[in-house]
Design a protein around this motif. Structure first.
Motif, short mmCIF file in Angstrom:
data_model
loop_
_atom_site.label_atom_id
_atom_site.label_comp_id
_atom_site.label_asym_id
_atom_site.label_seq_id
_atom_site.Cartn_x
_atom_site.Cartn_y
_atom_site.Cartn_z
N MET A 160 20.18 41.26 20.13
CA MET A 160 21.29 41.22 21.06
C MET A 160 21.28 42.46 21.97
O MET A 160 21.62 42.37 23.14
N THR A 161 20.90 43.60 21.42
CA THR A 161 20.87 44.83 22.20
C THR A 161 19.81 44.74 23.29
O THR A 161 20.03 45.22 24.40
N TRP A 162 18.69 44.14 22.98
CA TRP A 162 17.63 44.03 23.98
C TRP A 162 18.08 43.17 25.16
O TRP A 162 17.65 43.37 26.29
N LEU A 163 18.99 42.22 24.90
CA LEU A 163 19.53 41.37 25.97
C LEU A 163 20.36 42.20 26.95
O LEU A 163 20.25 42.04 28.16
N TYR A 164 21.17 43.12 26.43
CA TYR A 164 21.98 43.99 27.29
C TYR A 164 21.08 44.89 28.13
O TYR A 164 21.33 45.11 29.31
N ILE A 165 20.03 45.40 27.53
CA ILE A 165 19.10 46.26 28.26
C ILE A 165 18.39 45.46 29.35
O ILE A 165 18.26 45.92 30.48
N LEU A 166 17.95 44.26 29.02
CA LEU A 166 17.27 43.40 29.99
C LEU A 166 18.19 43.05 31.16
O LEU A 166 17.79 43.13 32.32
N VAL A 167 19.43 42.69 30.87
CA VAL A 167 20.39 42.37 31.93
C VAL A 167 20.66 43.60 32.79
O VAL A 167 20.73 43.51 34.02
N GLY A 168 20.77 44.76 32.18
CA GLY A 168 21.00 46.00 32.93
C GLY A 168 19.84 46.32 33.85
O GLY A 168 20.05 46.68 35.01
N VAL A 169 18.62 46.20 33.35
CA VAL A 169 17.44 46.50 34.16
C VAL A 169 17.31 45.49 35.31
O VAL A 169 17.03 45.87 36.45
N LEU A 170 17.52 44.22 35.01
CA LEU A 170 17.45 43.20 36.07
C LEU A 170 18.53 43.41 37.12
O LEU A 170 18.28 43.25 38.32
N SER A 171 19.74 43.78 36.70
CA SER A 171 20.81 44.05 37.64
C SER A 171 20.47 45.25 38.52
O SER A 171 20.74 45.26 39.73
N LEU A 172 19.87 46.27 37.94
CA LEU A 172 19.47 47.45 38.70
C LEU A 172 18.42 47.10 39.74
O LEU A 172 18.53 47.50 40.90
N ILE A 173 17.43 46.34 39.35
CA ILE A 173 16.38 45.94 40.29
C ILE A 173 16.96 45.07 41.41
O ILE A 173 16.64 45.27 42.59
N ALA A 174 17.84 44.14 41.07
CA ALA A 174 18.45 43.28 42.09
C ALA A 174 19.32 44.12 43.04
O ALA A 174 19.30 43.91 44.25
N GLY A 175 20.06 45.07 42.51
CA GLY A 175 20.89 45.93 43.34
C GLY A 175 20.08 46.78 44.30
O GLY A 175 20.45 46.94 45.47
N ILE A 176 18.97 47.31 43.84
CA ILE A 176 18.09 48.10 44.70
C ILE A 176 17.51 47.24 45.81
O ILE A 176 17.47 47.63 46.98
N ALA A 177 17.06 46.03 45.46
CA ALA A 177 16.47 45.13 46.46
C ALA A 177 17.51 44.72 47.50
O ALA A 177 17.26 44.76 48.71
N ILE A 178 18.69 44.34 47.06
CA ILE A 178 19.75 43.92 47.99
C ILE A 178 20.17 45.10 48.86
O ILE A 178 20.35 44.96 50.08
N GLY A 179 20.30 46.28 48.28
CA GLY A 179 20.66 47.48 49.05
C GLY A 179 19.63 47.81 50.10
O GLY A 179 19.97 48.20 51.23
N PHE A 180 18.36 47.66 49.77
CA PHE A 180 17.30 47.93 50.73
C PHE A 180 17.39 47.01 51.93
O PHE A 180 17.31 47.45 53.08
N PHE A 181 17.58 45.70 51.69
CA PHE A 181 17.62 44.75 52.79
C PHE A 181 18.89 44.93 53.64
O PHE A 181 18.85 44.76 54.86
N ILE A 182 20.00 45.27 53.02
CA ILE A 182 21.22 45.53 53.79
C ILE A 182 21.04 46.77 54.66
O ILE A 182 21.40 46.76 55.84
N ALA A 183 20.47 47.82 54.10
CA ALA A 183 20.25 49.05 54.86
C ALA A 183 19.26 48.81 56.01
O ALA A 183 19.44 49.32 57.12
N ARG A 184 18.24 48.01 55.76
CA ARG A 184 17.25 47.71 56.79
C ARG A 184 17.88 46.94 57.94
O ARG A 184 17.67 47.24 59.11
N LYS A 185 18.70 45.93 57.61
CA LYS A 185 19.38 45.14 58.64
C LYS A 185 20.34 46.02 59.44
O LYS A 185 20.41 45.92 60.66
N TYR A 186 21.06 46.91 58.77
CA TYR A 186 21.99 47.80 59.45
C TYR A 186 21.25 48.73 60.42
O TYR A 186 21.68 48.92 61.56
N MET A 187 20.14 49.31 59.98
CA MET A 187 19.38 50.22 60.85
C MET A 187 18.77 49.48 62.04
O MET A 187 18.73 50.02 63.14
#
Length: 71
Positions: free
Chosen positions: A1-28
């Motif tokens: 169960m703990t590995w599931l929380y870690i996996l969700v956290g890592v996937l959320s971090l990667i998705a957040g970085i990717a979405i942030g990159f594309f938003i910043a690129r569009k803004y610039m």
């Protein structure tokens, strides 16, 4: 169960970085379209407003200095 929380956290971090990159690129991209960088004509007009008679040599020197500063 703990590995599931870690996996969700890592996937959320990667998705957040990717979405942030594309938003910043569009803004610039939209910012640069609305406010283009200074070109030779803009520089010539600014120098004339300051009371200087711009020569092509002086404009080229200022453009090179600005391009060097940007890098």
């Amino acid at each position: 169960m703990t590995w599931l929380y870690i996996l969700v956290g890592v996937l959320s971090l990667i998705a957040g970085i990717a979405i942030g990159f594309f938003i910043a690129r569009k803004y610039m991209m939209s910012y640069l379209q609305k406010n283009p960088p200074i070109n030779e004509n803009m520089l010539r007009v600014m120098m004339m407003q300051m009371g200087q008679k711009p020569s092509q040599k002086k404009i080229n020197q200022m453009m090179q200095a600005m391009n060097k500063q940007m890098k």
